[in-house]
Design a protein around this motif. Structure first.
Motif, PDB file in Angstrom:
ATOM      1  N   VAL A  76      34.443  17.977   5.589  1.00 15.53           N
ATOM      2  CA  VAL A  76      35.100  17.306   4.712  1.00 15.53           C
ATOM      3  C   VAL A  76      35.693  16.087   5.586  1.00 15.53           C
ATOM      4  N   ASN A  77      35.422  15.692   6.460  1.00 14.63           N
ATOM      5  CA  ASN A  77      35.512  14.708   6.452  1.00 14.63           C
ATOM      6  C   ASN A  77      34.205  13.481   5.679  1.00 14.63           C
ATOM      7  N   ALA A  78      32.993  14.000   5.713  1.00 14.16           N
ATOM      8  CA  ALA A  78      32.291  13.273   5.758  1.00 14.16           C
ATOM      9  C   ALA A  78      32.585  13.182   4.062  1.00 14.16           C
ATOM     10  N   ILE A  79      32.574  13.782   3.343  1.00 17.15           N
ATOM     11  CA  ILE A  79      33.222  13.628   1.598  1.00 17.15           C
ATOM     12  C   ILE A  79      33.948  12.673   1.871  1.00 17.15           C
ATOM     13  N   ILE A  80      34.757  13.102   2.423  1.00 22.45           N
ATOM     14  CA  ILE A  80      36.007  11.467   2.194  1.00 22.45           C
ATOM     15  C   ILE A  80      35.867  10.642   2.216  1.00 22.45           C
ATOM     16  N   SER A  81      34.681  10.050   3.461  1.00 23.29           N
ATOM     17  CA  SER A  81      34.493   8.714   3.709  1.00 23.29           C
ATOM     18  C   SER A  81      33.427   8.336   3.066  1.00 23.29           C
ATOM     19  N   LEU A  82      32.574   8.993   2.010  1.00 18.40           N
ATOM     20  CA  LEU A  82      31.296   8.485   0.666  1.00 18.40           C
ATOM     21  C   LEU A  82      32.813   7.867  -0.334  1.00 18.40           C
ATOM     22  N   ASP A  83      33.222   9.616  -0.688  1.00 23.33           N
ATOM     23  CA  ASP A  83      33.975   8.995  -2.062  1.00 23.33           C
ATOM     24  C   ASP A  83      35.316   9.281  -1.509  1.00 23.33           C
ATOM     25  N   LYS A  84      36.316   9.370  -1.107  1.00 21.79           N
ATOM     26  CA  LYS A  84      38.341   9.791  -0.698  1.00 21.79           C
ATOM     27  C   LYS A  84      38.738  10.445  -2.175  1.00 21.79           C
ATOM     28  N   ASP A  85      38.256  10.665  -3.433  1.00 19.17           N
ATOM     29  CA  ASP A  85      37.975  11.448  -4.948  1.00 19.17           C
ATOM     30  C   ASP A  85      37.253  12.151  -5.033  1.00 19.17           C
ATOM     31  N   ALA A  86      36.540  12.694  -4.647  1.00 18.62           N
ATOM     32  CA  ALA A  86      35.562  13.320  -4.367  1.00 18.62           C
ATOM     33  C   ALA A  86      36.330  15.039  -4.648  1.00 18.62           C
ATOM     34  N   ILE A  87      37.218  14.914  -3.259  1.00 24.31           N
ATOM     35  CA  ILE A  87      37.238  16.074  -3.428  1.00 24.31           C
ATOM     36  C   ILE A  87      39.484  16.700  -2.816  1.00 24.31           C
ATOM     37  N   ASP A  88      39.689  17.394  -2.577  1.00 18.80           N
ATOM     38  CA  ASP A  88      40.898  18.206  -2.554  1.00 18.80           C
ATOM     39  C   ASP A  88      41.042  18.886  -1.204  1.00 18.80           C
ATOM     40  N   TYR A  89      41.841  19.053  -0.613  1.00 19.39           N
ATOM     41  CA  TYR A  89      41.940  20.530   0.062  1.00 19.39           C
ATOM     42  C   TYR A  89      42.723  19.925   0.618  1.00 19.39           C
ATOM     43  N   ASP A  90      43.003  21.310   1.359  1.00 19.29           N
ATOM     44  CA  ASP A  90      44.910  21.441   2.058  1.00 19.29           C
ATOM     45  C   ASP A  90      44.174  23.196   3.306  1.00 19.29           C
ATOM     46  N   ASP A  91      44.734  22.277   4.238  1.00 18.82           N
ATOM     47  CA  ASP A  91      44.561  23.361   5.347  1.00 18.82           C
ATOM     48  C   ASP A  91      45.663  23.939   5.879  1.00 18.82           C
ATOM     49  N   ASN A  92      46.974  24.570   4.978  1.00 19.00           N
ATOM     50  CA  ASN A  92      47.824  24.475   5.473  1.00 19.00           C
ATOM     51  C   ASN A  92      47.672  26.216   5.657  1.00 19.00           C
ATOM     52  N   THR A  93      47.299  27.426   5.237  1.00 27.28           N
ATOM     53  CA  THR A  93      46.793  28.225   5.247  1.00 27.28           C
ATOM     54  C   THR A  93      45.097  28.646   4.591  1.00 27.28           C
ATOM     55  N   GLY A  94      44.538  28.901   6.238  1.00 28.08           N
ATOM     56  CA  GLY A  94      42.842  29.010   5.459  1.00 28.08           C
ATOM     57  C   GLY A  94      42.569  27.628   5.108  1.00 28.08           C
ATOM     58  N   VAL A  95      41.477  26.860   4.390  1.00 31.50           N
ATOM     59  CA  VAL A  95      41.158  26.244   3.601  1.00 31.50           C
ATOM     60  C   VAL A  95      41.059  26.583   2.757  1.00 31.50           C
ATOM     61  N   LYS A  96      41.773  25.658   1.668  1.00 33.72           N
ATOM     62  CA  LYS A  96      41.061  25.305   0.042  1.00 33.72           C
ATOM     63  C   LYS A  96      40.185  23.873  -0.173  1.00 33.72           C
ATOM     64  N   ILE A  97      39.384  23.913  -0.747  1.00 32.86           N
ATOM     65  CA  ILE A  97      38.003  22.962  -0.824  1.00 32.86           C
ATOM     66  C   ILE A  97      38.650  22.938  -2.554  1.00 32.86           C
ATOM     67  N   LYS A  98      39.142  21.328  -3.176  1.00 32.12           N
ATOM     68  CA  LYS A  98      38.990  21.747  -5.004  1.00 32.12           C
ATOM     69  C   LYS A  98      37.443  20.672  -4.992  1.00 32.12           C
ATOM     70  N   VAL A  99      36.752  20.311  -6.166  1.00 26.36           N
ATOM     71  CA  VAL A  99      36.051  19.531  -6.105  1.00 26.36           C
ATOM     72  C   VAL A  99      36.653  18.779  -7.097  1.00 26.36           C
ATOM     73  N   LEU A 100      36.506  17.167  -6.947  1.00 19.78           N
ATOM     74  CA  LEU A 100      37.126  16.852  -7.566  1.00 19.78           C
ATOM     75  C   LEU A 100      36.479  15.998  -8.830  1.00 19.78           C
ATOM     76  N   LYS A 101      35.144  16.070  -7.948  1.00 24.81           N
ATOM     77  CA  LYS A 101      33.808  14.787  -8.183  1.00 24.81           C
ATOM     78  C   LYS A 101      32.879  15.401  -7.917  1.00 24.81           C
ATOM     79  N   GLU A 102      31.920  16.073  -8.622  1.00 26.25           N
ATOM     80  CA  GLU A 102      30.788  16.933  -8.485  1.00 26.25           C
ATOM     81  C   GLU A 102      29.372  15.624  -8.973  1.00 26.25           C
ATOM     82  N   ASP A 103      28.604  15.842  -6.913  1.00 28.87           N
ATOM     83  CA  ASP A 103      27.866  14.780  -7.677  1.00 28.87           C
ATOM     84  C   ASP A 103      26.834  15.604  -6.500  1.00 28.87           C
ATOM     85  N   GLU A 104      25.634  15.294  -6.167  1.00 29.61           N
ATOM     86  CA  GLU A 104      24.690  15.462  -5.180  1.00 29.61           C
ATOM     87  C   GLU A 104      25.063  16.091  -3.792  1.00 29.61           C
TER      88      GLU A 104
END
Length: 86
Positions: free
Chosen positions: A31-59
Motif C-alpha cells: 500500500v505504501n509503495a503504491i501511494i508513494s508512486l500515485d496517491k490517487d491510485a488506490i483507496d484502502y480501508d484497514d478498519n476490519t481486515g483490509v480492503k483495497i480498491k483500485v481507482l487507477k489501473e496501471d501496470e
C-alpha cells in the motif's frame, strides 16, 4: 493487516504473531509503495481486515498488487489454519 489491538491478540496467540506480522508487512509495504508512486491510485480501508480498491489501473499498481497476493498465498500455504482469504 493487524491494528494495535489485533497485534496484541497476535502476540498472545501461540506462534501466530509471526503470521500477523508477516501479513501486516506485506500489505503495508505494498500500500505504501503504491501511494508513494500515485496517491490517487488506490483507496484502502484497514478498519476490519483490509480492503483495497483500485481507482487507477496501471501496470505498476497491478504488478504490486499481484505480487502482494502471491506473497500472501505463499504464506497461506504454510499457515493455512491462520490465514483466510475472503
Amino acid at each position: 493487516l493487524c491494528d494495535r489491538r489485533q497485534r496484541q491478540m497476535c502476540i498472545r496467540a501461540d506462534g501466530k504473531d509471526i503470521v500477523c506480522s508477516s501479513v501486516s508487512s506485506i500489505v503495508v509495504t505494498t500500500v505504501n509503495a503504491i501511494i508513494s508512486l500515485d496517491k490517487d491510485a488506490i483507496d484502502y480501508d484497514d478498519n476490519t481486515g483490509v480492503k483495497i480498491k483500485v481507482l487507477k489501473e496501471d501496470e505498476v499498481t497491478n504488478k504490486l498488487l499481484e505480487n502482494m497476493l502471491n506473497l500472501l498465498h505463499e504464506l497461506q500455504k504454510d499457515y493455512e489454519k491462520t490465514i483466510k482469504f475472503l
